[in-house]
Design a protein around this motif. Sequence first.
Motif, PDB file in Angstrom:
ATOM      1  N   THR A 193       0.982  -1.059  -0.110  1.00  0.00           N
ATOM      2  CA  THR A 193      -0.184  -0.034  -0.623  1.00  0.00           C
ATOM      3  C   THR A 193       0.564   1.463   0.123  1.00  0.00           C
ATOM      4  OG1 THR A 193      -1.769  -0.991   1.001  1.00  0.00           O
ATOM      5  CG2 THR A 193      -1.901   1.007   0.961  1.00  0.00           C
TER       6      THR A 193
ATOM      7  N   PHE B 270      -4.340   0.890   3.791  1.00  0.00           N
ATOM      8  CA  PHE B 270      -5.105  -0.481   4.017  1.00  0.00           C
ATOM      9  C   PHE B 270      -6.681   0.030   5.256  1.00  0.00           C
ATOM     10  CE2 PHE B 270      -4.274  -4.304   6.428  1.00  0.00           C
ATOM     11  CZ  PHE B 270      -3.954  -5.169   4.766  1.00  0.00           C
TER      12      PHE B 270
ATOM     13  N   VAL C 164      -7.070  -0.554  -0.535  1.00  0.00           N
ATOM     14  CA  VAL C 164      -6.322  -1.836  -0.630  1.00  0.00           C
ATOM     15  C   VAL C 164      -6.788  -2.779   0.729  1.00  0.00           C
ATOM     16  CG1 VAL C 164      -4.798  -3.014  -0.563  1.00  0.00           C
ATOM     17  CG2 VAL C 164      -4.458  -1.559  -1.712  1.00  0.00           C
TER      18      VAL C 164
END
Length: 238
Positions: free
Chosen positions: A14, A26, A39
């Motif tokens: 990330t 993330f 993500v």
Amino acid sequence: MDLAMIHATFRAWTVDLGERGLAARFAHGFVPAAEGLVVTALLLAARPDPQRRAHGAPRQPPPERPLARLCYLIAVSGPNDEAQSEQALLALLAAVDRQSGMELLSAELPPSLWLAYGVTPRPAFQLEACLTERVVRPVLTAVRTHRLDLAGLVTVHGCVVGIDDTPIAGAEIELLATGRVVRSDHRGAFRLCMPNAGSGAESGWVRVQARGVEQRFPIPATITEHRPWLLRLQLPGD
């Protein structure tokens, strides 16, 4: 890779996206859409690693051994920017290809998966991570053993007396070569285990202490179990 290292790898990917101009954050699960990319790494399944017992227990275990295979869903979502999400996904695919201990899975994602999590379909793929455990080897300490040669030892019977042959009770007799200490009984008698001069052992000394007086005596070369050793200690007033 242990679990902490797997999660750290996802976070590192990330961060790498941000360095590519794709600012992302993330998350371990699906989160509401916000500004920027997200993500997501979601654990779908886990199974025992088939290599764990494939070859039996090695004589010299490695520092780490396989424990399980973890299947993760890696997804990228962003607010109304599909091109950016796809670009981030391609970068993540390349990162998996370079990462040891992880491999891409070719299984297609069923539509029911998105329905089960209550989210809209988004760019995603599956990967399998090899979870390992560290082998803790016992610390071996050297143990020094001493072998006692009974053939080279003899138990000496003796008696501690004064100049006038009066028995001295409670006298302390120490074999200086070993530090072994015994005391004379009420009759002045004692027993002491020491090297047998006849076995080739070097003659030594004993220290005798009683009533504030200390004297040293050499061990006679002719001493035996059947020939008592008389130690005459000169006390004050004798």
